[in-house]
Each structure stands twice: as C-alpha cells, then as structure tokens.
Design a protein around this motif. Structure first.
Motif, mmCIF file in Angstrom:
data_model
loop_
_atom_site.group_PDB
_atom_site.id
_atom_site.type_symbol
_atom_site.label_atom_id
_atom_site.label_comp_id
_atom_site.label_asym_id
_atom_site.label_seq_id
_atom_site.Cartn_x
_atom_site.Cartn_y
_atom_site.Cartn_z
ATOM 1 N N ALA A 119 0.835 -1.206 0.000
ATOM 2 C CA ALA A 119 0.000 0.000 0.000
ATOM 3 C C ALA A 119 0.867 1.253 0.000
ATOM 4 C CB ALA A 119 -0.930 -0.008 1.212
ATOM 5 N N ARG A 120 1.941 1.247 0.777
ATOM 6 C CA ARG A 120 2.841 2.397 0.795
ATOM 7 C C ARG A 120 3.522 2.575 -0.562
ATOM 8 N NH1 ARG A 120 3.900 4.341 5.992
ATOM 9 N NH2 ARG A 120 5.710 5.441 5.176
ATOM 10 N N ASP A 121 3.920 1.457 -1.173
ATOM 11 C CA ASP A 121 4.567 1.541 -2.497
ATOM 12 C C ASP A 121 3.610 2.124 -3.531
ATOM 13 O OD1 ASP A 121 6.843 0.453 -1.420
ATOM 14 O OD2 ASP A 121 6.443 -1.586 -2.140
ATOM 15 N N ILE A 122 2.330 1.714 -3.460
ATOM 16 C CA ILE A 122 1.334 2.249 -4.396
ATOM 17 C C ILE A 122 1.194 3.752 -4.209
ATOM 18 C CG2 ILE A 122 -1.115 2.217 -5.005
ATOM 19 C CD1 ILE A 122 -1.135 -0.761 -4.112
ATOM 20 N N LEU A 123 1.179 4.214 -2.967
ATOM 21 C CA LEU A 123 1.061 5.647 -2.694
ATOM 22 C C LEU A 123 2.280 6.405 -3.197
ATOM 23 C CD1 LEU A 123 -0.418 5.447 0.915
ATOM 24 C CD2 LEU A 123 -1.589 6.352 -1.097
ATOM 25 N N ILE A 124 3.452 5.813 -3.052
ATOM 26 C CA ILE A 124 4.676 6.467 -3.536
ATOM 27 C C ILE A 124 4.632 6.620 -5.050
ATOM 28 C CG2 ILE A 124 7.171 6.161 -3.835
ATOM 29 C CD1 ILE A 124 7.189 4.814 -1.066
ATOM 30 N N ARG A 125 4.267 5.528 -5.752
ATOM 31 C CA ARG A 125 4.213 5.595 -7.221
ATOM 32 C C ARG A 125 3.132 6.558 -7.685
ATOM 33 N NH1 ARG A 125 5.700 -0.014 -6.799
ATOM 34 N NH2 ARG A 125 3.530 -0.704 -6.698
ATOM 35 N N SER A 126 2.008 6.591 -6.954
ATOM 36 C CA SER A 126 0.928 7.513 -7.313
ATOM 37 C C SER A 126 1.389 8.960 -7.165
ATOM 38 C CB SER A 126 -0.292 7.245 -6.434
ATOM 39 O OG SER A 126 -1.322 8.173 -6.689
ATOM 40 N N ARG A 127 2.132 9.254 -6.094
ATOM 41 C CA ARG A 127 2.635 10.614 -5.885
ATOM 42 C C ARG A 127 3.644 10.995 -6.960
ATOM 43 N NH1 ARG A 127 4.451 12.584 0.052
ATOM 44 N NH2 ARG A 127 2.235 12.116 0.371
ATOM 45 N N GLU A 128 4.494 10.055 -7.357
ATOM 46 C CA GLU A 128 5.480 10.335 -8.418
ATOM 47 C C GLU A 128 4.779 10.656 -9.728
ATOM 48 O OE1 GLU A 128 7.723 6.750 -8.399
ATOM 49 O OE2 GLU A 128 9.079 7.395 -6.791
ATOM 50 N N VAL A 129 3.734 9.878 -10.042
ATOM 51 C CA VAL A 129 2.986 10.123 -11.272
ATOM 52 C C VAL A 129 2.270 11.468 -11.215
ATOM 53 C CG1 VAL A 129 1.004 9.355 -12.642
ATOM 54 C CG2 VAL A 129 2.698 7.694 -11.864
ATOM 55 N N ALA A 130 1.725 11.828 -10.050
ATOM 56 C CA ALA A 130 1.035 13.111 -9.891
ATOM 57 C C ALA A 130 1.973 14.261 -10.202
ATOM 58 C CB ALA A 130 0.481 13.235 -8.476
ATOM 59 N N GLU A 131 3.228 14.140 -9.785
ATOM 60 C CA GLU A 131 4.211 15.192 -10.063
ATOM 61 C C GLU A 131 4.515 15.265 -11.560
ATOM 62 O OE1 GLU A 131 7.451 14.102 -7.600
ATOM 63 O OE2 GLU A 131 6.516 14.816 -5.734
ATOM 64 N N GLN A 132 4.574 14.098 -12.211
ATOM 65 C CA GLN A 132 4.829 14.098 -13.653
ATOM 66 C C GLN A 132 3.656 14.693 -14.417
ATOM 67 O OE1 GLN A 132 5.843 9.791 -13.708
ATOM 68 N NE2 GLN A 132 7.662 10.420 -14.838
ATOM 69 N N ASN B 56 1.569 16.858 -13.276
ATOM 70 C CA ASN B 56 1.550 18.287 -12.976
ATOM 71 C C ASN B 56 2.517 19.059 -13.875
ATOM 72 O OD1 ASN B 56 0.716 20.534 -11.336
ATOM 73 N ND2 ASN B 56 2.734 20.458 -10.359
ATOM 74 N N ILE B 57 3.629 18.408 -14.240
ATOM 75 C CA ILE B 57 4.636 19.067 -15.074
ATOM 76 C C ILE B 57 4.293 18.943 -16.561
ATOM 77 C CG2 ILE B 57 7.062 19.011 -15.793
ATOM 78 C CD1 ILE B 57 7.726 18.064 -12.943
ATOM 79 N N LEU B 58 3.916 17.725 -16.983
ATOM 80 C CA LEU B 58 3.721 17.457 -18.413
ATOM 81 C C LEU B 58 2.290 17.632 -18.892
ATOM 82 C CD1 LEU B 58 5.941 14.236 -18.636
ATOM 83 C CD2 LEU B 58 6.593 16.584 -19.216
ATOM 84 N N GLY B 59 1.336 17.682 -17.966
ATOM 85 C CA GLY B 59 -0.065 17.797 -18.352
ATOM 86 C C GLY B 59 -0.710 16.438 -18.482
ATOM 87 N N ASP B 60 -2.046 16.419 -18.427
ATOM 88 C CA ASP B 60 -2.778 15.151 -18.479
ATOM 89 C C ASP B 60 -2.497 14.373 -19.753
ATOM 90 O OD1 ASP B 60 -4.031 15.361 -16.021
ATOM 91 O OD2 ASP B 60 -5.666 16.575 -16.814
ATOM 92 N N ASP B 61 -2.404 15.079 -20.875
ATOM 93 C CA ASP B 61 -2.203 14.376 -22.143
ATOM 94 C C ASP B 61 -0.721 14.168 -22.455
ATOM 95 O OD1 ASP B 61 -1.645 17.025 -22.476
ATOM 96 O OD2 ASP B 61 -2.803 17.293 -24.320
ATOM 97 N N GLY B 62 0.133 14.529 -21.541
ATOM 98 C CA GLY B 62 1.573 14.389 -21.774
ATOM 99 C C GLY B 62 2.155 13.105 -21.219
ATOM 100 N N VAL B 63 1.319 12.287 -20.583
ATOM 101 C CA VAL B 63 1.794 11.020 -20.029
ATOM 102 C C VAL B 63 0.879 9.903 -20.533
ATOM 103 C CG1 VAL B 63 2.750 12.090 -17.943
ATOM 104 C CG2 VAL B 63 0.400 11.252 -17.921
#
Length: 590
Positions: free
Chosen positions: A468-481, A483-490
C-alpha cells in the motif's frame, strides 16, 4: 531525601520574571518546593539550580510586586501530587489544583485547592487479607471511581516488603479513614489510608523487570492502525502547523482508542483552545460504554498566559497520574497538547539562567529532557503479574509548520511513531491530514509486532502494508509528472497508476471524524477494505482515454466511500459491494 525538623529559610536576592534568586540559611535539594511570602500571599516555587548558598527557583505564579528581601520558606519535599479516589472527571491545573473549586475568571495568586474530596464516602472492597506480603504498589482493596475499578495500594514511597496486619471490612469510608495496617521488616506497624503523595519528577516504579509482549493499540483511525500502528504502551507524536486538525485528531483518539482511561494535558496552549477542551470533552459520548467520555477522563490544563513554570509542571503531573493508574493494571492513554509550549517554557528558564543555548536558543539538553519524559510511558508487569500501560501521544506545534525545528527533531529521537500533519492535505480537506509517506511507525519494524500482525490480523499483513505504501509512492510520483507534463503528456497507464493510489487515499486514509460510523473503523473492517483496494490495484482495466480513467475511478471511489459510511456487513454495505463488483466487471480485462 528527608530533611531535619528545622526548615530552611531564606530571602529574595534577585528577580528575573519568574526566576527568583534566593539566599538560603541551610540545606536545600534539587526540585524542592518553597513558598515566597509576598505580603501575606504565598507564592509557590521549585528549586531548579543550587549555587553555594543561593538557590535558583522558578515561581509557578506571577511575581508582579515581588521585591528583594521578601522571605522564603522551604518545605523539605518536592513538587508532589495527591493520589487517591476522585481524580477522574476532574479539571486540574499543573499543580493539581481543582479548577472547578476556584472562584472568578482569573486564577488568584496563592490560592490552592484540595484536589480530592476528603468528606466523600467510597464503597471499599478489600483485596488483601491479614498475612499477605506486599511491596510498594501492592493492592490492598478497590473502590468504584465512576465505574472504573480504582485500586487502593501500598504507598509507592515504601521500600522493602510489608506484611498486612489487618484490612477493614467492606463498607463506606472516606479517603482519610484508615483502611489497613501493615508491618514493615523491622516490626513497625503503619496505618494506611486511601491516599498517598508522590513527586511528579520521579517515575513510579511499582513493577517487575520482565520482557514485554508487543500488542498493537487499536485507535480506530485507519491511517494510524493500517499504515503506522502504535503499540500498547508506545509513544508517538503529532507535529503540524495551525489548522491541520491536531485537536480533532486528539478527540478521535480519546474517543476511539482501546484505552481504559484518558488523561489530557494542555501544557500551555492558547486559552481559547483550552476552553474548547473544557467545553467539548464533557459533551463527548463514549462509544465504548455509552456514557460520557469525561467519566474516564482527567484534564490537566495550563494556558499560554500562565507562568512558564506552570506549563512545565502540567506535563509531569499528567504523567504521574498516568503512572498511578497504570499501577492499577489499567490501559492509560495520555495526550499532551502541545509539548512545544513546554519546550518553550524550558527555553525561557534556561535563557534567564544564562545557560549555554542550543539551536534556536533551546536548552542544550532538550533532547535528553524530552527522552527522559517519553521513557516514562510504557507497558509494565506489576509486582502481582497483572499488566498496565501508558501510551503517550503528544502534539508539537512547530512555528510555520517547520518540521526541522529543534522540538520536532528532539521528539523524533524519543518517540517511536511520527504522525506528520500536512498543510497541503489539510488545505485539500483530506482529513485526518496525516501524511502517509512522511509519517512512520518504528514499531512496525519490530519482529515481535510483526508476529502479532501475522497471528491476529493477516499472515501477509506486513507485506500488504508495504505494498500500500509503495502504491502511494508511485501515485505521488505520477502526480508530479502529470503536474509538469499535463494530463495528455503522459501515457494512460500513468493515469491508472495515479488513480489506484487515490483509491487508497480516499478509502483508507481519509476518515470522517464527525460521522457516527466512519469515525472509528475496527481492525477487521480495515483489513477487509484494504484487501478490496489491493485487489483493485492488481486488476487490469480497459480505458478509452485519460479522461475515462478519472471518471471511472471517481465512480469507484464514491461507492467505496459510501461503504465506509455503512455499518460493516450490513445490507447497505453489501449493496455497495455488489455495485462495486458490477462496476469492476465492466472494465476488467482478462
């Protein structure tokens, strides 16, 4: 240390706010209590440093009007609390004055009240009999305090073994009546009442040195129990900036935690927050008993406008009362709000004594002071092999929410659990605002507690929590990406990864403290819901676009949140399960 019959006296030689220099005419001891005579008003003070014939004392009351040459009389004993039936449901200050007995809006200097009721009669039931051999803390009998079993014990100051000569028969007695006679090892008979005194700066040690069993303390708060559990008799602290929900979280812990009684120490908070405790706690219903929570609660209160010495006394008074009830074989939950005010009091007195300052002018030995205090909590085997515990959770109010400041860093070294409140989570209304990744529980790493998880919750529980912690970490990393690249950028897969983390956040981490069902979640329910969200994580879904991912998972989150508001395994809960299963089957891929 006992002193001679002649009490030491002295006179005021200097004054710096609440620090007073006293020239003495005889011996004094560290932490001894003295009274300064201010034109007939006795100001209570404590010795904090001795230098030759001069004692440095911290005064627990305002020193306004105090002058050089005012007389001082030392008492020969340290700051003590009175222990006995009648402590529960009381509102005390740090010196154990009963605040409900005081007149007026403001506390008067030199006014002290009896913490217990001398004339109230208690229904006493003997537990010991003639011929029994007991040590300090041994149980002589019990009375019902509200509905709690309050043990009457051999005083903690006694050393060695004592033979019970006689115990009164069952009946009604006041706390000042003699209820037993014990004989010491020299053959001297000693009469005992229901009360005793104990210095607050010394830990009560009426227990055996035995290896402790590790058991999780259930709090009913999912983000704590599931991701960062605290052991019974453990220590933790909650740092966070103003407005992040420390008070609501403490109320939730007081109501839902698996504890027999609650002690709340308001050690220097703003007056309005202390008033809230007085106003709200008596109105809180106790879900465990159906009675009022205040019936098994004691409040120790000092506000920020009280002298700094009083703030320091409050935390020690609260801990001593907790140790007293622990010696009765009870589970005590001690909540302190906020230990930052206590540390600030230590800083002020240290600065007035011109000691070498540490970081941010706090005392150099601040980590040691905090560690010594936290070490008084714990799980114990009593001398009769019964068990008792004090679980201590303090809050810290770092200036500007800076978790790198000295009080937070010093407390980190002492407390085993760190529950960091996040301003971002509070601003986005994700309560409780405990950051699941910045927070941690060192107890979860203990092999003994891991065995407890596998035996009592799930054989794979530690692995599931880590996943569960690993899922939260990966989710936070993706959220940052995103935020930078935009919804259609990933890629769409990134959105899937982000929303699977959001399910854990919305369904497991967030909790409604004001809902009668969601305010507390049993371990069985927490396990069930965590298995649900992990099954969803392992399931592959098909999507048409990144917008489709968000709308699909929002439907899923809404169903599961409604399940959180339903009674576990009720028709509404099972109806949500069916709806959730149907939604999953719509997009599930082979």
């Amino acid at each position: 240390m006992e002193k001679t019959n002649k009490m030491t006296k002295g006179y005021v030689a200097g004054i710096i706010a609440n620090l007073v220099f006293v020239e003495v005419d005889g011996p004094v001891q560290q932490n001894e209590i003295c009274y300064i005579d201010l034109e007939g008003t006795k100001l209570m003070a404590e010795v904090i440093k001795i230098n030759g014939t001069q004692a440095y004392v911290q005064v627990f009351e305002s020193t306004r009007g105090l002058k050089v040459n005012h007389t001082v009389e030392f008492t020969g004993h340290m700051l003590e609390v009175t222990l006995g039936p009648g402590i529960l449901s009381k509102n005390y200050d740090g010196l154990q004055n009963d605040l409900d007995k005081m007149d007026g809006v403001f506390l008067k200097r030199g006014e002290h009240t009896n913490p217990l009721e001398d004339d109230k009669k208690w229904e006493f039931k003997p537990l010991a009999k003639a011929g029994d051999v007991l040590e300090a803390g041994g149980w002589l009998g019990e009375v019902k305090e509200n509905w709690m079993p309050h043990k009457i014990m051999v005083p903690f100051k006694f050393e060695g073994k004592y033979t019970v000569k006689s115990v009164v028969e069952a009946g009604e007695y006041t706390i000042l009546d003699n209820i037993a006679v014990v004989t010491d090892e020299k053959g001297k008979d000693i009469d005992l009442t229901m009360t005793q005194k104990w210095p607050v700066k010394l830990a009560i040690k009426a227990y055996k040195e035995k290896p402790r069993p590790f058991k999780m303390l259930e709090t009913g708060v999912r983000v704590i129990d599931t991701l960062n559990p605290i052991a019974e008799g453990g220590t933790g602290f909650i740092p966070g900036p103003f407005g992040t929900g420390k008070t609501v979280l403490q109320h939730a812990l007081a109501k839902q935690a698996e504890a027999d009684l609650i002690i709340v120490a308001a050690c220097g908070e703003r007056a309005n927050e202390v008033v809230e405790i007085f106003a709200e706690f008596p109105e809180l219903d106790d879900p465990r008993t159906g009675r009022k929570l205040m019936e098994r609660t004691t409040i120790i209160a000092n506000t920020s406008n009280m002298p700094v010495a009083a703030r320091e006394a409050s935390v020690y008074t609260a801990m001593t009362l907790g140790e007293y009830y622990r010696a009765m074989g009870l589970k005590v939950l001690l909540l302190a709000d906020s230990t930052s005010r206590w540390a600030q009091a230590l800083r002020e007195m240290s600065n007035r004594m011109e000691e070498l300052p540490g970081q941010d002018a706090f005392p150099m030995d601040l980590p040691a002071i905090i560690s010594n205090f936290y070490s008084r909590a714990g799980f114990t085997y009593l001398n009769n092999d019964a068990t008792g515990s004090i679980t201590f959770i303090g809050t810290v109010s770092p200036a500007g929410g800076n978790l790198k400041e000295p009080v937070t860093e010093s407390t980190k070294k002492a407390a085993r659990c760190f529950y960091a409140l996040s301003q971002d989570r509070a601003d986005s209304k994700r309560y409780p605002a405990i950051d699941p990744l910045d927070s941690y529980s060192k107890y979860a790493e203990y092999p003994e507690l891991e065995e407890y998880f596998r035996a009592n919750i799930d054989p794979e529980w530690p692995e599931k929590i880590q996943l569960a912690r690993d899922i939260l970490i990966r989710s936070r990393e993706v959220a940052e990406q995103i935020n930078i690249l935009g919804d259609d950028g990933v890629p769409v897969e990134y959105h899937d990864r982000f929303w699977k983390g959001e399910i854990i956040d919305f369904v497991i981490l967030q909790q409604d403290a004001f809902d009668k069902i969601d305010c507390s979640a049993s371990l069985e329910r927490q396990k069930y819901m965590l298995n649900w969200v992990l099954d969803i994580y392992h399931t592959k879904f098909s999507y048409e676009s990144f917008e489709d991912v968000g709308s699909y998972f929002k439907k899923m989150i809404n169903i599961m949140r409604q399940m959180n508001y339903a009674i576990f395994e009720s028709d509404d809960f099972k109806g949500g399960e069916k709806e959730l299963n149907s939604l999953i089957e719509e997009r599930k891929t082979a």
